[in-house]
Each structure stands twice: as C-alpha cells, then as structure tokens.
Design a protein around this motif. Structure first.
Motif, PDB file in Angstrom:
ATOM      1  N   PRO A 147       0.849  -1.217   0.000  1.00 31.33           N
ATOM      2  CA  PRO A 147       0.000   0.000   0.000  1.00 31.33           C
ATOM      3  C   PRO A 147       0.874   1.253   0.000  1.00 31.33           C
ATOM      4  CG  PRO A 147      -0.705  -1.550   1.695  1.00 31.33           C
ATOM      5  CD  PRO A 147       0.626  -2.043   1.201  1.00 31.33           C
ATOM      6  N   TRP A 148       0.385   2.306  -0.628  1.00 32.13           N
ATOM      7  CA  TRP A 148       1.121   3.561  -0.648  1.00 32.13           C
ATOM      8  C   TRP A 148       0.169   4.728  -0.453  1.00 32.13           C
ATOM      9  CZ3 TRP A 148       0.091   6.886  -4.870  1.00 32.13           C
ATOM     10  CH2 TRP A 148      -0.579   6.303  -5.955  1.00 32.13           C
ATOM     11  N   LEU A 160      -4.434  16.292  -8.607  1.00 30.29           N
ATOM     12  CA  LEU A 160      -3.382  15.320  -8.328  1.00 30.29           C
ATOM     13  C   LEU A 160      -3.840  14.303  -7.294  1.00 30.29           C
ATOM     14  CD1 LEU A 160      -0.260  17.684  -8.187  1.00 30.29           C
ATOM     15  CD2 LEU A 160      -1.086  16.324 -10.115  1.00 30.29           C
ATOM     16  N   ALA A 161      -4.540  14.761  -6.286  1.00 29.94           N
ATOM     17  CA  ALA A 161      -5.061  13.853  -5.267  1.00 29.94           C
ATOM     18  C   ALA A 161      -6.080  12.888  -5.866  1.00 29.94           C
ATOM     19  CB  ALA A 161      -5.695  14.657  -4.129  1.00 29.94           C
ATOM     20  N   ILE A 162      -6.940  13.409  -6.710  1.00 33.13           N
ATOM     21  CA  ILE A 162      -7.942  12.564  -7.371  1.00 33.13           C
ATOM     22  C   ILE A 162      -7.268  11.515  -8.245  1.00 33.13           C
ATOM     23  CG2 ILE A 162      -9.756  12.575  -9.132  1.00 33.13           C
ATOM     24  CD1 ILE A 162     -10.505  15.411  -7.973  1.00 33.13           C
ATOM     25  N   ALA A 163      -6.247  11.935  -8.983  1.00 32.09           N
ATOM     26  CA  ALA A 163      -5.517  10.994  -9.831  1.00 32.09           C
ATOM     27  C   ALA A 163      -4.859   9.902  -8.988  1.00 32.09           C
ATOM     28  CB  ALA A 163      -4.469  11.739 -10.652  1.00 32.09           C
ATOM     29  N   ALA A 164      -4.271  10.290  -7.855  1.00 29.05           N
ATOM     30  CA  ALA A 164      -3.622   9.305  -6.992  1.00 29.05           C
ATOM     31  C   ALA A 164      -4.620   8.265  -6.493  1.00 29.05           C
ATOM     32  CB  ALA A 164      -2.944  10.004  -5.817  1.00 29.05           C
ATOM     33  N   ALA A 165      -5.807   8.720  -6.115  1.00 25.98           N
ATOM     34  CA  ALA A 165      -6.834   7.784  -5.656  1.00 25.98           C
ATOM     35  C   ALA A 165      -7.224   6.814  -6.768  1.00 25.98           C
ATOM     36  CB  ALA A 165      -8.056   8.551  -5.170  1.00 25.98           C
ATOM     37  N   LYS A 166      -7.356   7.317  -7.973  1.00 26.88           N
ATOM     38  CA  LYS A 166      -7.717   6.459  -9.098  1.00 26.88           C
ATOM     39  C   LYS A 166      -6.579   5.515  -9.483  1.00 26.88           C
ATOM     40  CE  LYS A 166     -11.226   9.441 -11.213  1.00 26.88           C
ATOM     41  NZ  LYS A 166     -12.293   8.434 -11.324  1.00 26.88           N
ATOM     42  N   LEU A 167      -5.355   5.897  -9.134  1.00 23.75           N
ATOM     43  CA  LEU A 167      -4.192   5.064  -9.445  1.00 23.75           C
ATOM     44  C   LEU A 167      -3.925   4.001  -8.388  1.00 23.75           C
ATOM     45  CD1 LEU A 167      -1.829   7.869 -10.775  1.00 23.75           C
ATOM     46  CD2 LEU A 167      -2.697   5.929 -12.104  1.00 23.75           C
ATOM     47  N   GLY A 168      -4.725   4.002  -7.315  1.00 23.69           N
ATOM     48  CA  GLY A 168      -4.625   2.927  -6.345  1.00 23.69           C
ATOM     49  C   GLY A 168      -4.047   3.279  -5.002  1.00 23.69           C
ATOM     50  N   ALA A 169      -3.813   4.566  -4.705  1.00 27.03           N
ATOM     51  CA  ALA A 169      -3.296   4.944  -3.391  1.00 27.03           C
ATOM     52  C   ALA A 169      -4.265   4.514  -2.294  1.00 27.03           C
ATOM     53  CB  ALA A 169      -3.064   6.448  -3.325  1.00 27.03           C
ATOM     54  N   ASP A 214       4.273   8.316   1.033  1.00 25.06           N
ATOM     55  CA  ASP A 214       5.172   7.698   0.058  1.00 25.06           C
ATOM     56  C   ASP A 214       5.419   8.608  -1.136  1.00 25.06           C
ATOM     57  OD1 ASP A 214       5.380   4.908   1.288  1.00 25.06           O
ATOM     58  OD2 ASP A 214       3.209   5.198   1.150  1.00 25.06           O
ATOM     59  N   ILE A 215       4.411   9.385  -1.493  1.00 28.52           N
ATOM     60  CA  ILE A 215       4.560  10.397  -2.533  1.00 28.52           C
ATOM     61  C   ILE A 215       4.036  11.711  -1.984  1.00 28.52           C
ATOM     62  CG2 ILE A 215       3.873  11.168  -4.836  1.00 28.52           C
ATOM     63  CD1 ILE A 215       3.502   8.286  -5.653  1.00 28.52           C
ATOM     64  N   VAL A 216       4.854  12.738  -2.061  1.00 28.50           N
ATOM     65  CA  VAL A 216       4.432  14.088  -1.685  1.00 28.50           C
ATOM     66  C   VAL A 216       4.598  14.970  -2.915  1.00 28.50           C
ATOM     67  CG1 VAL A 216       4.857  16.087  -0.219  1.00 28.50           C
ATOM     68  CG2 VAL A 216       5.075  13.776   0.729  1.00 28.50           C
ATOM     69  N   ALA A 217       3.520  15.579  -3.352  1.00 24.86           N
ATOM     70  CA  ALA A 217       3.556  16.501  -4.487  1.00 24.86           C
ATOM     71  C   ALA A 217       3.304  17.910  -3.967  1.00 24.86           C
ATOM     72  CB  ALA A 217       2.505  16.121  -5.524  1.00 24.86           C
ATOM     73  N   ALA A 218       4.207  18.821  -4.298  1.00 24.68           N
ATOM     74  CA  ALA A 218       4.069  20.213  -3.880  1.00 24.68           C
ATOM     75  C   ALA A 218       4.144  21.095  -5.121  1.00 24.68           C
ATOM     76  CB  ALA A 218       5.158  20.589  -2.878  1.00 24.68           C
ATOM     77  N   ASN A 219       2.990  21.420  -5.662  1.00 19.72           N
ATOM     78  CA  ASN A 219       2.901  22.279  -6.843  1.00 19.72           C
ATOM     79  C   ASN A 219       2.570  23.685  -6.343  1.00 19.72           C
ATOM     80  OD1 ASN A 219       2.692  23.291  -9.393  1.00 19.72           O
ATOM     81  ND2 ASN A 219       0.845  22.167  -9.957  1.00 19.72           N
ATOM     82  N   ILE A 220       3.600  24.366  -5.861  1.00 18.03           N
ATOM     83  CA  ILE A 220       3.458  25.644  -5.166  1.00 18.03           C
ATOM     84  C   ILE A 220       4.496  26.616  -5.732  1.00 18.03           C
ATOM     85  CG2 ILE A 220       3.298  26.711  -2.871  1.00 18.03           C
ATOM     86  CD1 ILE A 220       3.181  23.957  -1.633  1.00 18.03           C
ATOM     87  N   PHE A 221       4.300  27.895  -5.538  1.00 19.36           N
ATOM     88  CA  PHE A 221       5.253  28.877  -6.025  1.00 19.36           C
ATOM     89  C   PHE A 221       6.605  28.725  -5.323  1.00 19.36           C
ATOM     90  CE2 PHE A 221       1.130  31.005  -6.818  1.00 19.36           C
ATOM     91  CZ  PHE A 221       1.197  30.975  -8.209  1.00 19.36           C
ATOM     92  N   HIS A 222       7.655  29.105  -6.047  1.00 17.22           N
ATOM     93  CA  HIS A 222       9.012  28.818  -5.601  1.00 17.22           C
ATOM     94  C   HIS A 222       9.330  29.429  -4.241  1.00 17.22           C
ATOM     95  CE1 HIS A 222      11.320  32.645  -5.991  1.00 17.22           C
ATOM     96  NE2 HIS A 222      10.208  33.000  -6.584  1.00 17.22           N
ATOM     97  N   ASP A 223       8.825  30.632  -3.954  1.00 20.47           N
ATOM     98  CA  ASP A 223       9.165  31.269  -2.697  1.00 20.47           C
ATOM     99  C   ASP A 223       8.566  30.520  -1.512  1.00 20.47           C
ATOM    100  OD1 ASP A 223       6.671  32.001  -3.630  1.00 20.47           O
ATOM    101  OD2 ASP A 223       6.761  34.055  -2.889  1.00 20.47           O
ATOM    102  N   VAL A 224       7.366  29.970  -1.715  1.00 23.38           N
ATOM    103  CA  VAL A 224       6.746  29.161  -0.657  1.00 23.38           C
ATOM    104  C   VAL A 224       7.496  27.847  -0.502  1.00 23.38           C
ATOM    105  CG1 VAL A 224       4.615  28.077   0.149  1.00 23.38           C
ATOM    106  CG2 VAL A 224       4.515  30.234  -1.120  1.00 23.38           C
ATOM    107  N   LEU A 225       7.871  27.236  -1.622  1.00 20.43           N
ATOM    108  CA  LEU A 225       8.643  25.995  -1.558  1.00 20.43           C
ATOM    109  C   LEU A 225       9.921  26.200  -0.749  1.00 20.43           C
ATOM    110  CD1 LEU A 225       8.408  24.626  -5.224  1.00 20.43           C
ATOM    111  CD2 LEU A 225       7.348  23.633  -3.194  1.00 20.43           C
ATOM    112  N   GLU A 226      10.635  27.257  -1.052  1.00 21.22           N
ATOM    113  CA  GLU A 226      11.910  27.497  -0.377  1.00 21.22           C
ATOM    114  C   GLU A 226      11.723  27.652   1.127  1.00 21.22           C
ATOM    115  OE1 GLU A 226      14.249  30.581  -2.203  1.00 21.22           O
ATOM    116  OE2 GLU A 226      13.700  29.926  -4.217  1.00 21.22           O
ATOM    117  N   ALA A 227      10.665  28.345   1.525  1.00 16.43           N
ATOM    118  CA  ALA A 227      10.413  28.558   2.952  1.00 16.43           C
ATOM    119  C   ALA A 227       9.878  27.302   3.634  1.00 16.43           C
ATOM    120  CB  ALA A 227       9.426  29.709   3.136  1.00 16.43           C
ATOM    121  N   ALA A 228       9.226  26.435   2.853  1.00 12.99           N
ATOM    122  CA  ALA A 228       8.551  25.273   3.436  1.00 12.99           C
ATOM    123  C   ALA A 228       9.358  23.979   3.330  1.00 12.99           C
ATOM    124  CB  ALA A 228       7.186  25.071   2.766  1.00 12.99           C
ATOM    125  N   PHE A 229      10.589  24.036   2.837  1.00 12.11           N
ATOM    126  CA  PHE A 229      11.361  22.807   2.670  1.00 12.11           C
ATOM    127  C   PHE A 229      11.479  21.980   3.958  1.00 12.11           C
ATOM    128  CE2 PHE A 229      13.198  24.092  -1.548  1.00 12.11           C
ATOM    129  CZ  PHE A 229      12.791  22.950  -2.208  1.00 12.11           C
TER     130      PHE A 229
END
Length: 284
Positions: A147-148, A160-169, A214-229
């Motif tokens: 399981p993942w 992305l969350a919907i796709a993951a559910a359909k892919l078997g998460a 197991d999979i984390v997707a972060a489709n966020i603006f770069h400045d938020v990504l940098e602060a949230a690493f």
C-alpha cells in the motif's frame, strides 16, 4: 462586473498568469508600461464576492464596472489532456458531459475538473508534468504490492489527489491555503467518484506534519517551496518521493539549491516551456 487590481513587479508576470490559469470566473489582464519595472494586474469578475476573495488573498483594490459584454471575456473550454495511456483530463461539469467524455475515450479513465478559480485543470505545464510523473510512480508502487499513500500540497483543484486515488493509493490527502481551493477540491472529488480523498485548509509554512507519505507533491510557487522545505522533507516517508513544481526556469537554480540544503536529493528535472518540475528523494 467587478475588477480587482494590484500593482506588481514585472518579474512576477508569469507567476500571476499561473495563479489564474484555467479560471473562467476571473479574467486576468496584465498591463505593462514602457520603461517601467511595474505591471498592473487586473482580474475581471462577474460577482463582487469573487473579486473580494481575490483581494483577501492578494491585497489590491476592488471596484465595480458597468456590466457589459461579459460573455466576451469568458474562456472557451480547453481541449482534453491525455496523460500517458491512463487518463483523459477534461472540464466536464455535468453527468451528461461526463458521459460524452467517457464515450469519446472508452479506453481511458476520465478525470473531470471544471475550470474554476482554483487552477489545476491539467492543461498547465506544471500540473501536466506532475500528473505524468505520478502515473509512472504509481505503476512501480503497485507492482510492489505494498500500500502507498500520497499527499497533495497546494491542491488547487484537487486533480493530483484525485488521480492518486484512481491510481490505487490507499490514502490520499490534499491541502491548500485558499479555502476556495479546498471547497472546489472536495466538489471535484465527489464528481470523480473519489469521495474518500480528504482536503484540509492549511498554511504549509505553519504546518507540522504528523505522518509521512510515500509520494508528496508540492505544486506551489518557488518562494513558498523554499520557505517550506523543512516541512516538505519531514512529510516524506523513508524511501518516498518528493515532487516539486510551480517553479519558473529562472527560479529553479536557487529553489533547488535551497531544497538541497534542506535534504532534498534531486533525481530528475523536467523543463516544459517556462516551468521546471523536480523529482527526488530525501536524505535519511
């Protein structure tokens, strides 16, 4: 009609386009001025509520305009997007539109995401790239028989969350700072027969992960990504994968360097137009 407006540095023009990508109830207009490093960003809205919601999120001002030829501003529905051999993403809203899409693509599963204020209909380079990577990752994980789980940070429309559910998460969770995005994501989960996917309003910069994925997707603006690493790194399970997107090519070097300092190990980068997506693991 109501119009929201705000002055911004010209270098953020692409970021504003991304923020409003796929929107049909807020038409974006960006005006530049010769010799100036400032742009005027405007969003034309049919309702004051929508304009005020943008103002609450991004500041700026709202004013009322005389209602005139609003239909001329409406975007046409974009064409369906094929994702590998697995999905077709379309903007179907009604059961009749869904049935038509399923008839047109009988060998693929349909993900229906009407274009709303929360962007993420699969047509933008960032979303499309992460979707394709997600299909590939899910195939490998499913072959293992274990399981993942998947987390979608900055869920937007929930695609992305919907796709993951359909892919078997086995478990899928998404979050966004924008309450409208959370609401729309829940609606889209119901529309796509994935009601067990959960969505929460969270400021990722203040988030304290209580579990790992197991999979984390972060489709966020770069400045938020940098602060949230720090938070992103903590949320990835041992041996798991972190996908980053929403990064302009001109911002990628600094953003990924910040990720490396935090413990992100880049395995692959994909550049599509102006945008960069990175996939990698986390140092143990």
């Amino acid at each position: 009609m109501f119009v929201w407006s705000k002055l911004s540095a010209a270098k953020w023009s692409d970021a504003w386009e991304e923020r409003f990508s796929g929107s049909t109830d807020a038409t974006l207009v960006i005006s530049s001025f010769p010799g100036k490093q400032t742009i005027r960003v405007e969003a034309y809205c049919a309702t004051e509520k929508r304009a005020k919601s943008i103002q609450k999120e991004w500041g700026g001002s709202v004013r009322q305009l005389k209602q005139q030829n609003w239909a001329a501003h409406a975007s046409q529905a974009p064409p369906p997007v094929k994702v590998r051999e697995k999905f077709v993403v379309c903007t179907a809203r009604t059961n009749a539109e869904l049935a038509k899409a399923r008839k047109a693509f009988p060998d693929r599963e349909i993900i229906a995401v009407p274009a709303d204020m929360a962007f993420g209909t699969g047509h933008h380079a960032t979303t499309a790239t992460v979707l394709r990577l997600l299909v590939d990752l899910a195939e490998d994980l499913n072959k293992s028989g274990k399981p993942w789980r998947m987390a979608d940070l900055g869920c937007g429309s929930g695609i992305l969350a919907i796709a993951a559910a359909k892919l078997g998460a086995s478990q899928v969770w998404g979050c966004d700072y924008d309450p409208a995005a959370v609401r729309i994501s829940k609606e889209n989960a119901e529309r796509n027969d994935t009601p067990k996917v959960s969505f929460t309003r969270i400021d990722v910069l203040k988030w304290q992960p209580k579990k790992t994925w197991d999979i984390v997707a972060a489709n966020i603006f770069h400045d938020v990504l940098e602060a949230a690493f720090p938070q992103l790194i903590q949320s990835v399970a041992p041996g798991g994968v972190l996908m980053l997107s929403g990064i302009l090519r001109t911002q990628a070097k600094d953003c990924l360097a910040a990720g490396k300092r935090a413990g992100f190990v880049v395995q692959k980068t994909i550049t599509k137009g102006k945008w960069v997506t990175a996939l990698g693991t986390v140092k143990a």
